[in-house]
Design a protein around this motif. Structure first.
Motif, PDB file in Angstrom:
ATOM      1  N   THR A 101      23.278   0.975  12.873  1.00  0.00           N
ATOM      2  CA  THR A 101      22.992   1.970  11.835  1.00  0.00           C
ATOM      3  C   THR A 101      23.041   3.384  12.398  1.00  0.00           C
ATOM      4  O   THR A 101      23.604   4.299  11.785  1.00  0.00           O
ATOM      5  CB  THR A 101      21.619   1.696  11.218  1.00  0.00           C
ATOM      6  OG1 THR A 101      21.618   0.398  10.609  1.00  0.00           O
ATOM      7  CG2 THR A 101      21.269   2.738  10.167  1.00  0.00           C
ATOM      8  N   GLU A 102      22.463   3.574  13.579  1.00  0.00           N
ATOM      9  CA  GLU A 102      22.469   4.899  14.200  1.00  0.00           C
ATOM     10  C   GLU A 102      23.885   5.365  14.507  1.00  0.00           C
ATOM     11  O   GLU A 102      24.190   6.561  14.400  1.00  0.00           O
ATOM     12  CB  GLU A 102      21.627   4.868  15.478  1.00  0.00           C
ATOM     13  CG  GLU A 102      20.131   4.707  15.215  1.00  0.00           C
ATOM     14  CD  GLU A 102      19.339   4.486  16.493  1.00  0.00           C
ATOM     15  OE1 GLU A 102      19.975   4.277  17.563  1.00  0.00           O
ATOM     16  OE2 GLU A 102      18.097   4.500  16.439  1.00  0.00           O
ATOM     17  N   HIS A 103      24.760   4.450  14.869  1.00  0.00           N
ATOM     18  CA  HIS A 103      26.132   4.821  15.199  1.00  0.00           C
ATOM     19  C   HIS A 103      26.959   5.189  13.965  1.00  0.00           C
ATOM     20  O   HIS A 103      28.029   5.790  14.104  1.00  0.00           O
ATOM     21  CB  HIS A 103      26.821   3.687  15.958  1.00  0.00           C
ATOM     22  CG  HIS A 103      26.486   3.657  17.423  1.00  0.00           C
ATOM     23  ND1 HIS A 103      26.716   4.722  18.256  1.00  0.00           N
ATOM     24  CD2 HIS A 103      25.934   2.686  18.203  1.00  0.00           C
ATOM     25  CE1 HIS A 103      26.335   4.422  19.482  1.00  0.00           C
ATOM     26  NE2 HIS A 103      25.853   3.204  19.488  1.00  0.00           N
TER      27      HIS A 103
ATOM     28  N   LEU B 128      24.404   9.170   6.464  1.00  0.00           N
ATOM     29  CA  LEU B 128      24.084   8.001   5.644  1.00  0.00           C
ATOM     30  C   LEU B 128      23.361   8.405   4.366  1.00  0.00           C
ATOM     31  O   LEU B 128      23.525   7.775   3.318  1.00  0.00           O
ATOM     32  CB  LEU B 128      23.207   7.024   6.427  1.00  0.00           C
ATOM     33  CG  LEU B 128      23.873   6.138   7.480  1.00  0.00           C
ATOM     34  CD1 LEU B 128      22.826   5.298   8.177  1.00  0.00           C
ATOM     35  CD2 LEU B 128      24.921   5.244   6.849  1.00  0.00           C
ATOM     36  N   GLN B 129      22.529   9.440   4.469  1.00  0.00           N
ATOM     37  CA  GLN B 129      21.712   9.848   3.330  1.00  0.00           C
ATOM     38  C   GLN B 129      22.471  10.729   2.348  1.00  0.00           C
ATOM     39  O   GLN B 129      21.919  11.132   1.330  1.00  0.00           O
ATOM     40  CB  GLN B 129      20.460  10.569   3.837  1.00  0.00           C
ATOM     41  CG  GLN B 129      19.595   9.690   4.734  1.00  0.00           C
ATOM     42  CD  GLN B 129      18.456  10.446   5.380  1.00  0.00           C
ATOM     43  OE1 GLN B 129      18.132  11.552   4.955  1.00  0.00           O
ATOM     44  NE2 GLN B 129      17.838   9.869   6.384  1.00  0.00           N
TER      45      GLN B 129
ATOM     46  N   ARG C 168      19.467  -4.321   5.062  1.00  0.00           N
ATOM     47  CA  ARG C 168      18.128  -3.748   4.888  1.00  0.00           C
ATOM     48  C   ARG C 168      17.882  -2.598   5.858  1.00  0.00           C
ATOM     49  O   ARG C 168      17.215  -1.618   5.507  1.00  0.00           O
ATOM     50  CB  ARG C 168      17.080  -4.844   5.069  1.00  0.00           C
ATOM     51  CG  ARG C 168      17.055  -5.859   3.925  1.00  0.00           C
ATOM     52  CD  ARG C 168      16.157  -7.042   4.257  1.00  0.00           C
ATOM     53  NE  ARG C 168      15.937  -7.901   3.103  1.00  0.00           N
ATOM     54  CZ  ARG C 168      16.777  -8.848   2.703  1.00  0.00           C
ATOM     55  NH1 ARG C 168      17.914  -9.048   3.388  1.00  0.00           N
ATOM     56  NH2 ARG C 168      16.506  -9.592   1.642  1.00  0.00           N
ATOM     57  N   THR C 169      18.421  -2.710   7.065  1.00  0.00           N
ATOM     58  CA  THR C 169      18.246  -1.636   8.038  1.00  0.00           C
ATOM     59  C   THR C 169      18.956  -0.371   7.573  1.00  0.00           C
ATOM     60  O   THR C 169      18.440   0.745   7.741  1.00  0.00           O
ATOM     61  CB  THR C 169      18.776  -2.073   9.413  1.00  0.00           C
ATOM     62  OG1 THR C 169      18.126  -3.287   9.814  1.00  0.00           O
ATOM     63  CG2 THR C 169      18.511  -1.011  10.458  1.00  0.00           C
ATOM     64  N   LEU C 170      20.141  -0.516   7.003  1.00  0.00           N
ATOM     65  CA  LEU C 170      20.860   0.637   6.459  1.00  0.00           C
ATOM     66  C   LEU C 170      20.052   1.309   5.346  1.00  0.00           C
ATOM     67  O   LEU C 170      19.941   2.535   5.287  1.00  0.00           O
ATOM     68  CB  LEU C 170      22.225   0.202   5.920  1.00  0.00           C
ATOM     69  CG  LEU C 170      23.285  -0.184   6.958  1.00  0.00           C
ATOM     70  CD1 LEU C 170      24.447  -0.903   6.285  1.00  0.00           C
ATOM     71  CD2 LEU C 170      23.797   1.048   7.699  1.00  0.00           C
ATOM     72  N   LEU C 171      19.472   0.490   4.468  1.00  0.00           N
ATOM     73  CA  LEU C 171      18.673   1.041   3.372  1.00  0.00           C
ATOM     74  C   LEU C 171      17.403   1.705   3.890  1.00  0.00           C
ATOM     75  O   LEU C 171      17.000   2.766   3.406  1.00  0.00           O
ATOM     76  CB  LEU C 171      18.332  -0.076   2.378  1.00  0.00           C
ATOM     77  CG  LEU C 171      19.530  -0.654   1.616  1.00  0.00           C
ATOM     78  CD1 LEU C 171      19.150  -1.948   0.917  1.00  0.00           C
ATOM     79  CD2 LEU C 171      20.060   0.357   0.605  1.00  0.00           C
ATOM     80  N   ASN C 172      16.779   1.108   4.885  1.00  0.00           N
ATOM     81  CA  ASN C 172      15.584   1.718   5.473  1.00  0.00           C
ATOM     82  C   ASN C 172      15.894   3.045   6.149  1.00  0.00           C
ATOM     83  O   ASN C 172      15.024   3.912   6.256  1.00  0.00           O
ATOM     84  CB  ASN C 172      14.956   0.768   6.490  1.00  0.00           C
ATOM     85  CG  ASN C 172      14.205  -0.378   5.829  1.00  0.00           C
ATOM     86  OD1 ASN C 172      13.844  -0.299   4.651  1.00  0.00           O
ATOM     87  ND2 ASN C 172      13.967  -1.451   6.570  1.00  0.00           N
ATOM     88  N   ALA C 173      17.135   3.196   6.620  1.00  0.00           N
ATOM     89  CA  ALA C 173      17.539   4.451   7.263  1.00  0.00           C
ATOM     90  C   ALA C 173      17.888   5.533   6.251  1.00  0.00           C
ATOM     91  O   ALA C 173      18.216   6.650   6.635  1.00  0.00           O
ATOM     92  CB  ALA C 173      18.727   4.199   8.183  1.00  0.00           C
TER      93      ALA C 173
ATOM     94  N   LEU D  66      34.842   3.839  21.362  1.00  0.00           N
ATOM     95  CA  LEU D  66      33.986   2.694  21.685  1.00  0.00           C
ATOM     96  C   LEU D  66      32.536   3.142  21.533  1.00  0.00           C
ATOM     97  O   LEU D  66      32.045   3.990  22.278  1.00  0.00           O
ATOM     98  CB  LEU D  66      34.252   2.217  23.116  1.00  0.00           C
ATOM     99  CG  LEU D  66      33.332   1.098  23.627  1.00  0.00           C
ATOM    100  CD1 LEU D  66      33.490  -0.164  22.792  1.00  0.00           C
ATOM    101  CD2 LEU D  66      33.607   0.822  25.099  1.00  0.00           C
ATOM    102  N   LEU D  67      31.830   2.566  20.550  1.00  0.00           N
ATOM    103  CA  LEU D  67      30.457   2.970  20.268  1.00  0.00           C
ATOM    104  C   LEU D  67      29.437   2.181  21.071  1.00  0.00           C
ATOM    105  O   LEU D  67      28.413   2.725  21.486  1.00  0.00           O
ATOM    106  CB  LEU D  67      30.176   2.806  18.768  1.00  0.00           C
ATOM    107  CG  LEU D  67      31.089   3.588  17.816  1.00  0.00           C
ATOM    108  CD1 LEU D  67      30.741   3.270  16.375  1.00  0.00           C
ATOM    109  CD2 LEU D  67      30.979   5.085  18.068  1.00  0.00           C
TER     110      LEU D  67
END
Length: 445
Positions: free
Chosen positions: A132-134, A139-140, A158-163, A310-311
């Protein structure tokens, strides 16, 4: 100013648990108002309005009451903000304490291993957070659409939505995971859309009616309300997922051909791909001139078309797969101990200086033919397609005449194609005839 960065479920379970911890020491007297909308109340075990603080009460109780009073004032302020947003037609914000539950790791592992298809899954919350951080700080942004490919148990979703992601589209190809994702969708305010679709099976060859999870891009994007964009516009969609291991090369080839001809998803703009792929495939993708064993046409085309980054590298063991499948063995000359998270972002200036979607197929075939035999001299190939003009073209590019095709950089192939397009001596018939003969014999790998 109150900065809204996340959105909420309709049932404030997490805040209810937070309040209950405050209320254990207080006598039950009244209702307590939650700031999740103008009509929602939750019964608490105390009220700061009807039950005044007793100076003789135990110190712990008085302290808890003061905390409760402060918490109430903050909630009332938050409710006023919510009502204002609702009047303006905006979505309801997520409470500071109300995050989506990612589920028990053991249960997510069990569900992933029960999948009947050979797939890899992200169930580790820390890995989901890293991915998600990468995906970047935008995102918002309401304009950012995230395609979450085959999320399975939905840990990354869910992690994407929480972010704070405001629009996530879960494209799930296995019906056994779709129902739970749709339940989550129904409890949200439009931040999540679930489609029974396999992103890696979009746009099959042929026509006719298709059944999910197979789908045409036009239907998917139309149903989602995503319109075509100019190539130089910002990235409209970010795609994240794990490439199927049994055919990752063929998927990458299909995607890069579609990119150059602006077909499939690339009709809608510069779609950014964020894929986990095998380490050996990544090393082939970014191989450089002179690496004769790995320098292939598909890698040259991707390097020509995209900024490749490369992330992250993650061991195979961090992913969950079905019980029938184990981590791949390291065969061959390249290491293959990790899955690599790779970003493929199309260049905004790709279609300039003579390259267009209509003539891109000629470039694709030219690169394929040149790299079919990487030790052949480039000048010999050029003289076949543009008779007796090979020396002139190489001189204009400052490339020695004895240079083999496997020592030419991707940007040099693009420049070479642009010069050949301008040359009146260049005839595509030579190229097409030889390409047709070669592909019938060797294929497009």
């Amino acid at each position: 100013m109150h900065k809204i960065t996340r959105y909420t479920l309709r049932t404030p379970a997490a805040c209810s648990r937070t309040l209950s911890s405050f209320c254990l020491l207080l006598p039950a007297t009244a209702h307590f108002r939650f700031p999740f909308g103008p009509s929602e109340t939750v019964r608490a075990t105390s009220s700061t309005t009807n039950c005044p603080v007793n100076p003789e009460a135990p110190k712990t109780t008085r302290c808890c009451r003061r905390l409760m009073t402060t918490f109430t004032l903050r909630l009332q302020h938050h409710e006023r903000v919510v009502k204002t947003l609702i009047r303006r037609g905006q979505c309801r914000p997520l409470s500071l304490y109300d995050f989506l539950d990612l589920g028990e790791v053991e249960e997510n592992v069990r569900r992933a291993q029960a999948c009947k298809k050979n797939r890899y899954f992200i169930v580790d919350p820390e890995l989901a957070k890293l991915v998600t951080e990468h995906l970047g700080p935008d995102l918002q942004d309401a304009k950012t659409v995230i395609f979450d490919c085959n999320p399975g148990p939905g840990v990354l979703t869910r992690t994407l939505l929480n972010a704070g992601a405001q629009r996530v589209v879960s494209l799930e190809g296995d019906r056994s995971f779709v129902h739970e994702l749709q339940e989550l969708e129904s409890r949200l305010d439009g931040q999540l859309q679930v489609v029974h679709c396999d992103y890696f099976k979009l746009d099959p060859i042929g026509n006719g009616n298709l059944k999910p999870p197979v789908m045409f891009t036009d239907k998917l994007f139309t149903d989602l309300g995503i319109s075509e964009a100019n190539w130089t516009d910002d990235v409209p969609v970010k795609v994240v997922g794990i490439l199927p291991q049994r055919n990752e090369r063929s998927i990458l080839l299909k995607l890069v051909y579609a990119l150059f001809e602006r077909l499939s998803v690339y009709r809608y703009g510069r779609i950014e791909l964020n894929f986990f792929m095998s380490e050996k495939e990544y090393l082939k993708l970014v191989s450089r001139p002179g690496e004769m064993m790995q320098y292939r046409a598909f890698g040259v085309l991707w390097q020509m078309a995209c900024d490749i980054e490369l992330l992250h590298k993650e061991p195979w063991e961090s992913f969950v797969t079905s019980a029938r499948r184990s981590s791949p063995s390291a065969k061959g000359m390249l290491p293959n101990d990790h899955l690599c998270l790779v970003r493929l972002r199309p260049r905004a200036d790709l279609f300039s200086a003579g390259l267009t979607p209509s003539n891109a197929s000629t470039l694709l075939m030219m690169v394929k033919q040149c790299l079919a035999k990487r030790k052949v001299k480039l000048i010999d190939r050029l003289n076949l397609w543009s008779p007796d003009s090979g020396s002139k073209l190489l001189s204009e590019m400052d490339i020695p005449e004895d240079t083999p095709t496997g020592h030419v950089y991707p940007e040099e192939y693009l420049r070479l194609f642009q010069l050949m397009e301008k040359s009146q001596e260049f005839t595509q018939s030579w190229l097409y005839e030889e390409i047709l003969e070669n592909t019938q014999r060797e294929g497009w790998s």
